[in-house]
Enzyme design. Structure first.
Site, PDB file in Angstrom:
ATOM      1  N   LYS A   1     -12.290  -3.545  -7.221  1.00  0.00           N
ATOM      2  CA  LYS A   1     -12.656  -2.139  -7.326  1.00  0.00           C
ATOM      3  C   LYS A   1     -11.492  -1.343  -7.909  1.00  0.00           C
ATOM      4  CE  LYS A   1     -14.728   1.532  -4.613  1.00  0.00           C
ATOM      5  NZ  LYS A   1     -15.520   1.996  -5.722  1.00  0.00           N
TER       6      LYS A   1
ATOM      7  N   LYS B   1       0.831  -1.203   0.000  1.00  0.00           N
ATOM      8  CA  LYS B   1       0.000   0.000   0.000  1.00  0.00           C
ATOM      9  C   LYS B   1       0.864   1.250   0.000  1.00  0.00           C
ATOM     10  CE  LYS B   1      -4.069  -1.981   2.226  1.00  0.00           C
ATOM     11  NZ  LYS B   1      -4.648  -2.260   3.548  1.00  0.00           N
TER      12      LYS B   1
ATOM     13  N   LYS C   1      -8.585 -10.576 -11.933  1.00  0.00           N
ATOM     14  CA  LYS C   1      -9.436 -10.714 -10.757  1.00  0.00           C
ATOM     15  C   LYS C   1     -10.342  -9.479 -10.631  1.00  0.00           C
ATOM     16  CE  LYS C   1      -9.272 -10.795  -5.762  1.00  0.00           C
ATOM     17  NZ  LYS C   1      -8.576 -10.875  -4.507  1.00  0.00           N
TER      18      LYS C   1
HETATM   19  P1  AMP Z   1     -11.732  -6.652  -0.754  1.00  0.00           P
HETATM   20  O1  AMP Z   1     -12.791  -5.673  -1.090  1.00  0.00           O
HETATM   21  O2  AMP Z   1     -10.743  -6.893  -1.857  1.00  0.00           O
HETATM   22  O3  AMP Z   1     -11.079  -6.382   0.586  1.00  0.00           O
HETATM   23  O4  AMP Z   1     -12.462  -8.062  -0.588  1.00  0.00           O
HETATM   24  C1  AMP Z   1     -13.454  -8.340   0.372  1.00  0.00           C
HETATM   25  C2  AMP Z   1     -13.738  -9.832   0.336  1.00  0.00           C
HETATM   26  O5  AMP Z   1     -14.188 -10.227  -0.974  1.00  0.00           O
HETATM   27  C3  AMP Z   1     -12.510 -10.714   0.631  1.00  0.00           C
HETATM   28  O6  AMP Z   1     -12.934 -11.848   1.362  1.00  0.00           O
HETATM   29  C4  AMP Z   1     -12.024 -11.131  -0.725  1.00  0.00           C
HETATM   30  O7  AMP Z   1     -11.334 -12.355  -0.692  1.00  0.00           O
HETATM   31  C5  AMP Z   1     -13.331 -11.229  -1.524  1.00  0.00           C
HETATM   32  N1  AMP Z   1     -13.080 -10.905  -2.947  1.00  0.00           N
HETATM   33  C6  AMP Z   1     -12.703  -9.711  -3.456  1.00  0.00           C
HETATM   34  N2  AMP Z   1     -12.586  -9.763  -4.796  1.00  0.00           N
HETATM   35  C7  AMP Z   1     -12.872 -11.031  -5.168  1.00  0.00           C
HETATM   36  C8  AMP Z   1     -12.916 -11.733  -6.423  1.00  0.00           C
HETATM   37  N3  AMP Z   1     -12.647 -11.138  -7.584  1.00  0.00           N
HETATM   38  N4  AMP Z   1     -13.236 -13.041  -6.398  1.00  0.00           N
HETATM   39  C9  AMP Z   1     -13.521 -13.661  -5.240  1.00  0.00           C
HETATM   40  N5  AMP Z   1     -13.512 -13.075  -4.024  1.00  0.00           N
HETATM   41  C10 AMP Z   1     -13.186 -11.779  -3.982  1.00  0.00           C
END
Ligand code: AMP
Ligand code: TRP
Length: 323
Positions: free
Chosen positions: A196, A114, A193
């Site tokens: 956001k 980060k 993947k």
């Molecule tokens: P984040 O917003 O990246 O912190 O993700 C929040 C949750 O969503 C975490 O448990 C991630 O592992 C899951 N997550 C985020 N993006 C994906 C994706 N493209 N596929 C599967 N799980 C995801």
């Protein structure tokens, strides 16, 4: 009974990747009868990145509304906003800070990543793992289902809890991370993947028109419509296959092999499937976003329960440390 706990940051409206990868599996886990779930919105962690109050509040409601729209049962589990227990969790984080070696934080790869990427490298980003440790051991959590990217944070939590226990005797429950390898990685509209930060996400809660536009932006190759297409390398097919049943998937494979069936048709089929599959969730989400008092009401019940749990752990910590 095992206590499972997890937090999800409120950095935006949860996208299809968050829903399939975290929210639906989390709700499934909470339904297992020998589990008691503490699920919360990590909105204090979101402040490390989001500096608009209006945006942060909206994201927090959108995150809560998603859990509720997908059927998280707040009458049998504890659902709360981290900031509603800020007094307790930040207090506990201070105690834990004093048991956290400085190099452990400076070597954390999430912090290192980060600090390379973000322009705002604040101290909150640095101490992020300590607040996360307080989120977990403050509630005597046994199991913490999270993505693989959170594994180091979980290891740090265990280390901090162990140091405290070593000095003061058994105080904290040592939590165990659950990293479910079966949980899918949902691809985004560009095949990476879904995230956001890559701006390749699908927000199922948009209006039909805006949702359809997002889906139509899925990148595909330039095979002409009159030629058969390869479903295996197609992003639209990959997303379709995550949501469809076997019969629908087989039919779609046949469509791809049929000249005249174009990517536009496949994307339209994906749009129709999302609308059909998440019909009630989309309606419910929008109802909740129009009635945030209902979200506040549910979160207030959880906040009371969470406060009671963390206050008891905090009491033990204060007692042992001389306060
Ligand atoms: P984040 O917003 O990246 O912190 O993700 C929040 C949750 O969503 C975490 O448990 C991630 O592992 C899951 N997550 C985020 N993006 C994906 C994706 N493209 N596929 C599967 N799980 C995801
Ligand atoms: N750091 C987690 C993430 O970005 C969110 C989080 C904060 C969390 N506190 C937590 C997850 C406690 C599990 C338990 O995904």
């Amino acid at each position: 009974m095992a206590r499972i706990l997890t937090g999800i940051q409120s950095t935006g409206t949860p996208h299809l990747g968050n829903i399939l990868g975290a929210i639906i599996p989390g709700i499934e886990l909470s339904k297992q009868s020998d589990n008691e779930a503490f699920f919360f919105i990590a909105d204090l962690h979101s402040l490390t990145q989001i500096k608009s109050g209006e945006q942060l509040r909206k994201n927090t409601y959108a995150t809560a509304a998603t859990w509720l729209a997908f059927g998280f049962d707040t009458s049998t589990n504890v659902f709360y906003r981290q900031s509603d227990v800020a007094a307790e969790v930040c207090q506990l984080a201070w105690f834990l800070n004093c048991y956290t070696p400085f190099p452990m934080l400076s070597n954390a790869h999430s912090f290192k990543d980060k600090s390379k990427k973000l322009s705002d490298v604040n101290a909150g980003l640095f101490t992020y793992p300590v607040l996360m440790a307080a989120d977990i051991i403050g509630y005597d959590a046994d199991f913490v289902p999270v993505g693989k990217d959170q594994q180091q944070h979980l290891e740090m939590t265990k280390d901090i809890a162990s140091s405290f226990n070593y000095i003061h005797g058994e105080t904290f429950v040592l939590p165990q991370g659950i990293y479910d390898k079966r949980v899918m990685i949902v691809p985004g509209t560009d095949g990476q993947k879904m995230s956001k930060s890559y701006n390749n996400f699908i927000d199922i809660f948009l209006s039909d028109k805006a949702l359809r536009n997002q889906i139509m932006k899925i990148e595909t190759d330039s095979t002409p419509i009159e030629e058969p297409k390869n479903f295996e390398s197609c992003n639209a097919f990959a997303l379709y296959a995550l949501l469809a049943d076997e019969g629908q998937i087989d039919k779609m494979k046949t469509n791809y092999a049929t000249p005249g069936y174009g990517y536009g048709h496949a994307k339209q089929a994906l749009f129709d499937l999302i609308c059909e599959k998440f019909k009630t969730e989309r309606v419910r989400f929008n109802e909740l976003m129009e009635n945030t008092d209902e979200i506040d009401r549910q979160l207030a019940i959880g906040a009371e329960q969470a406060k009671a749990a963390i206050s008891s752990v905090l009491g033990k910590v204060k007692n042992k440390t001389g306060y």
